[in-house]
Design an enzyme around this catalytic site. Structure first.
Site, PDB file in Angstrom:
ATOM      1  N   GLU A  81      10.513  -4.699   4.505  1.00  0.00           N
ATOM      2  CA  GLU A  81      10.541  -6.108   4.101  1.00  0.00           C
ATOM      3  C   GLU A  81      10.256  -6.238   2.602  1.00  0.00           C
ATOM      4  O   GLU A  81      10.957  -6.950   1.874  1.00  0.00           O
ATOM      5  CB  GLU A  81       9.490  -6.918   4.876  1.00  0.00           C
ATOM      6  CG  GLU A  81       9.764  -7.101   6.348  1.00  0.00           C
ATOM      7  CD  GLU A  81       9.281  -5.947   7.225  1.00  0.00           C
ATOM      8  OE1 GLU A  81       9.010  -4.846   6.684  1.00  0.00           O
ATOM      9  OE2 GLU A  81       9.194  -6.137   8.443  1.00  0.00           O
ATOM     10  N   HIS A 103      -5.750 -33.465  17.958  1.00  0.00           N
ATOM     11  CA  HIS A 103      -4.664 -34.321  18.447  1.00  0.00           C
ATOM     12  C   HIS A 103      -3.502 -33.499  18.982  1.00  0.00           C
ATOM     13  O   HIS A 103      -2.400 -34.016  19.155  1.00  0.00           O
ATOM     14  CB  HIS A 103      -4.200 -35.250  17.315  1.00  0.00           C
ATOM     15  CG  HIS A 103      -5.278 -36.218  16.919  1.00  0.00           C
ATOM     16  ND1 HIS A 103      -5.466 -37.413  17.567  1.00  0.00           N
ATOM     17  CD2 HIS A 103      -6.257 -36.124  15.997  1.00  0.00           C
ATOM     18  CE1 HIS A 103      -6.507 -38.037  17.027  1.00  0.00           C
ATOM     19  NE2 HIS A 103      -7.003 -37.273  16.080  1.00  0.00           N
ATOM     20  N   LYS A 129       0.841  -1.204   0.000  1.00  0.00           N
ATOM     21  CA  LYS A 129       0.000   0.000   0.000  1.00  0.00           C
ATOM     22  C   LYS A 129       0.877   1.257   0.000  1.00  0.00           C
ATOM     23  O   LYS A 129       0.707   2.140  -0.808  1.00  0.00           O
ATOM     24  CB  LYS A 129      -0.922  -0.029   1.225  1.00  0.00           C
ATOM     25  CG  LYS A 129      -1.816   1.177   1.319  1.00  0.00           C
ATOM     26  CD  LYS A 129      -2.757   1.072   2.504  1.00  0.00           C
ATOM     27  CE  LYS A 129      -3.465   2.407   2.715  1.00  0.00           C
ATOM     28  NZ  LYS A 129      -4.378   2.410   3.855  1.00  0.00           N
ATOM     29  N   GLY A 131      -4.793  -1.669   5.198  1.00  0.00           N
ATOM     30  CA  GLY A 131      -3.977  -2.808   4.767  1.00  0.00           C
ATOM     31  C   GLY A 131      -4.647  -4.144   5.015  1.00  0.00           C
ATOM     32  O   GLY A 131      -4.744  -4.995   4.129  1.00  0.00           O
ATOM     33  N   ARG A 132      -5.152  -4.356   6.235  1.00  0.00           N
ATOM     34  CA  ARG A 132      -5.731  -5.678   6.557  1.00  0.00           C
ATOM     35  C   ARG A 132      -7.138  -5.853   5.998  1.00  0.00           C
ATOM     36  O   ARG A 132      -7.742  -6.911   6.153  1.00  0.00           O
ATOM     37  CB  ARG A 132      -5.692  -5.911   8.064  1.00  0.00           C
ATOM     38  CG  ARG A 132      -6.366  -4.833   8.877  1.00  0.00           C
ATOM     39  CD  ARG A 132      -6.005  -4.938  10.340  1.00  0.00           C
ATOM     40  NE  ARG A 132      -6.482  -3.790  11.092  1.00  0.00           N
ATOM     41  CZ  ARG A 132      -5.825  -2.629  11.202  1.00  0.00           C
ATOM     42  NH1 ARG A 132      -4.678  -2.474  10.589  1.00  0.00           N
ATOM     43  NH2 ARG A 132      -6.322  -1.644  11.903  1.00  0.00           N
ATOM     44  N   GLU A 164      -4.654  -6.710  14.825  1.00  0.00           N
ATOM     45  CA  GLU A 164      -4.151  -5.383  14.442  1.00  0.00           C
ATOM     46  C   GLU A 164      -5.291  -4.367  14.524  1.00  0.00           C
ATOM     47  O   GLU A 164      -5.075  -3.183  14.754  1.00  0.00           O
ATOM     48  CB  GLU A 164      -3.543  -5.422  13.034  1.00  0.00           C
ATOM     49  CG  GLU A 164      -2.571  -4.282  12.780  1.00  0.00           C
ATOM     50  CD  GLU A 164      -1.826  -4.380  11.457  1.00  0.00           C
ATOM     51  OE1 GLU A 164      -2.445  -4.163  10.405  1.00  0.00           O
ATOM     52  OE2 GLU A 164      -0.620  -4.674  11.467  1.00  0.00           O
ATOM     53  N   LYS A 200       9.210  -0.602  13.923  1.00  0.00           N
ATOM     54  CA  LYS A 200       9.767  -0.414  12.567  1.00  0.00           C
ATOM     55  C   LYS A 200      10.864   0.637  12.600  1.00  0.00           C
ATOM     56  O   LYS A 200      11.945   0.457  12.027  1.00  0.00           O
ATOM     57  CB  LYS A 200       8.666   0.097  11.614  1.00  0.00           C
ATOM     58  CG  LYS A 200       7.622  -0.898  11.216  1.00  0.00           C
ATOM     59  CD  LYS A 200       6.732  -0.256  10.158  1.00  0.00           C
ATOM     60  CE  LYS A 200       5.438  -0.981   9.971  1.00  0.00           C
ATOM     61  NZ  LYS A 200       4.506  -0.309   9.079  1.00  0.00           N
TER      62      LYS A 200
END
Ligand code: F6P
Length: 541
Positions: free
Chosen positions: A211, A384, A205, A267-268, A353, A504
């Site tokens: 990253e 399990h 965005k 973003g999310r 977030e 960040k």
């Protein structure tokens, strides 16, 4: 507003004292119709919320709380494009990304509908060209691998959905998702790929994320090392998805090959924006359109259904009920579908977030617990592994069971066995097994307490006809709106994420101390200084 100072909150607190000790066994025994009455449908989703520790009065009181918090007005405001993301002064319009072209919407002078559909058309044309082989790499070869480079909201949606919808994808094309700045992510995801047939979608965005830009730079070097400095190599092997055209151009990607979105897409919440491009290439524009239509179906359910029958509203209010009145801190998501193995990770960003906040809209500290830790694994694997704690541990963990009527692969009785497990788990959690019942099985007295299943552990079951692009869209929209409902009750901004910024900035500041040849002067806490020094020794610096 301090929501806990309202009469509605006080009424719920009183009610909680009355009903907290009531058991699901009792509630079901008193009401033979409960298992069908406390259910509802939104599109193709059949949602059973009967196994929650609520009475009709609880629901009325929760709905009254939602009204007090202004939920109906907030829903309207969101769909209309008001700036409900107050700390960033932005509209929140992910619902417009999947609205049909016939629904006009202009916000802040922008013709949102026209812009959304222009980008969707551009994405569709691009996806067609890649899938048909018309789009070729720099050496003239057909594209066989699409690598999405992005992180968080620019990764998790398409990555989760690519796995979920594998059965609808073109198996001649592979999609990969590189997100982590850990070099192993890029190395492992590309080790068997041929640069000449690989297309990168750089998805960010802001187009400033460390990253993503680092991975994109590494990808560009990998490409050029593979195909050579062929004319137009970057243009033929890189496209971008972003709101930041200047940064895309600066990176060297032709902005004709950029797919845009807007600051009103968080973003999310961006999965149905151009961020879904790699998924669209994998599954094709028609399937992608079906997915968007699925989202829209649940958006419309949420926008138009009265609160007491509105399923994302009910789910959100139930989450508030457990978080704030029962002290629950985590929430399990248990998809009985291997295809949904990344759904819990996707929901972690969406929920945590959004609602991991300690300050209200108005800058005052929150007065409630907010946010839940979301986690989970596909059933039956989780059974399990961690279900022991769900059944007999000391924490109350509301769970969501998600299953499908028809499997994507029908092999013998396997799907029926899978679903039998799902139904058995929610039933065992809800109703447990008493000491008398355990003893009646002939269990030795000393072992009886260990085999007692306390029950009274709440869950929602979501059952859909089949995992399709449409039902996946419906499911994700259900969760998106659930998160919104909780945020409104908690009076928090579910659409900002200031809490991720400090780390960040500090990472950028710290990086030179790790990479410099000479021992750095560090302005950091004593623990961090010692860790960096030890790290440098390990790296031989
Ligand atoms: O660090 C958090 C975050 O800002 C998320 O909200 C976002 O989805 C992710 O980083 C990626 O951001 P971008 O798409 O701008 O690269």
């Amino acid at each position: 507003m301090d929501i806990t100072a309202t009469d509605e909150w006080a009424a719920l607190s009183d009610h909680h004292r009355e009903v907290a000790s009531r058991t699901l066994r009792e509630l079901f025994a008193e009401d033979a119709g409960r298992g069908t009455r406390l259910t509802g449908t939104a599109g193709d989703l059949y949602v059973d919320w009967s196994k929650h520790r609520v009475t009709d009065e609880t629901v009325q009181l929760l709905v009254a709380l939602a009204e007090k918090a202004g939920l109906p007005a907030q829903i309207k405001a969101m769909f209309a494009g008001s700036h409900i993301n107050v700390t960033e002064d932005r509209a929140v319009l992910h619902t417009a990304l999947r609205a049909p072209a016939s629904v006009p919407l202009t916000v802040d002078g922008q013709d949102v509908t026209a812009d959304v559909h222009a980008v969707l058309d551009k994405m569709g044309d691009f996806a067609d060209r890649v899938r048909s082989g018309e789009w070729r790499g720099a050496t003239g070869e057909r594209i066989t691998a699409v690598v999405n480079i992005g992180i968080g909201g620019s990764d998790l949606g398409p990555a989760m959905a690519y796995l979920a919808l594998a059965d609808y994808s073109d198996r001649g094309l592979t999609a990969r998702f590189v997100s982590n700045i850990d070099p192993t992510d890029f190395a492992e995801k590309t080790r068997d790929l041929d640069p000449a047939t690989t297309l990168f979608v750089v998805c960010s965005k802001t187009f400033t994320t460390l990253e993503t830009l680092t991975n994109a730079t590494v990808a560009r070097d990998w490409l050029l090392a593979g195909v050579g400095e062929v004319e137009g190599a970057v243009a033929k092997h890189f496209v971008a998805v972003s709101t930041n055209a200047d940064a895309v151009a600066e990176f060297g990607i032709d902005t004709d090959n950029m797919f845009g979105f807007w600051d009103w897409v968080g973003g999310r919440y961006s999965f149905t924006s151009a961020v879904g491009l790699s998924l669209m290439v994998a599954i094709g524009r028609e399937h992608y359109g079906e997915m968007l239509a699925g989202f829209h179906t649940v958006d419309e359910h949420f926008r138009t259904t009265p609160l007491a029958e509105n399923l994302p509203v009910l789910q959100g209010l139930l989450n508030v009920w457990y978080t704030d009145f029962f002290g629950a801190q985590t929430h399990a998501v248990l998809p009985y579908s291997q295809y949904l193995s990344r759904l819990p990770a996707y929901l972690q960003q969406l929920t945590m977030e959004s609602n991991g906040k300690t300050v209200q809209f108005d800058g005052e500290p929150v007065t409630t617990s907010t946010g839940e830790v979301y986690w989970g694994e596909p059933g039956t694997n989780g059974q399990h592994a961690f279900h022991q704690l769900l059944h007999q541990g000391t924490s109350l963990i509301p769970a969501d069971f998600i299953g499908f009527g028809e499997p994507n692969h029908d092999i013998g009785e396997m799907h029926d066995l899978l679903m039998a497990n799902m139904f058995a788990q929610s039933s065992a959690l809800a109703f447990g097994k008493t000491a008398e019942e355990v003893a009646a099985d002939g269990t030795p007295a000393a072992v009886v307490p260990h085999k007692v299943m306390p029950g009274n552990r709440p869950s929602t079951t979501i059952l859909a006809p089949k995992l399709t692009p449409s039902t996946l869209g419906q499911l994700i929209a259900f969760y998106e709106h659930t998160v919104f409902v909780e945020g409104v009750v908690w009076q928090i901004d579910s659409f900002d994420q200031w809490g991720v910024e400090l780390g960040k900035v500090m990472a950028r500041e710290l990086a030179p101390a790790l990479t410099s040849e000479t021992a750095p002067e560090m302005d950091a806490d004593a623990s961090t200084v010692a860790l960096v020094q030890h790290y440098r020794r390990l790296r031989g610096r």
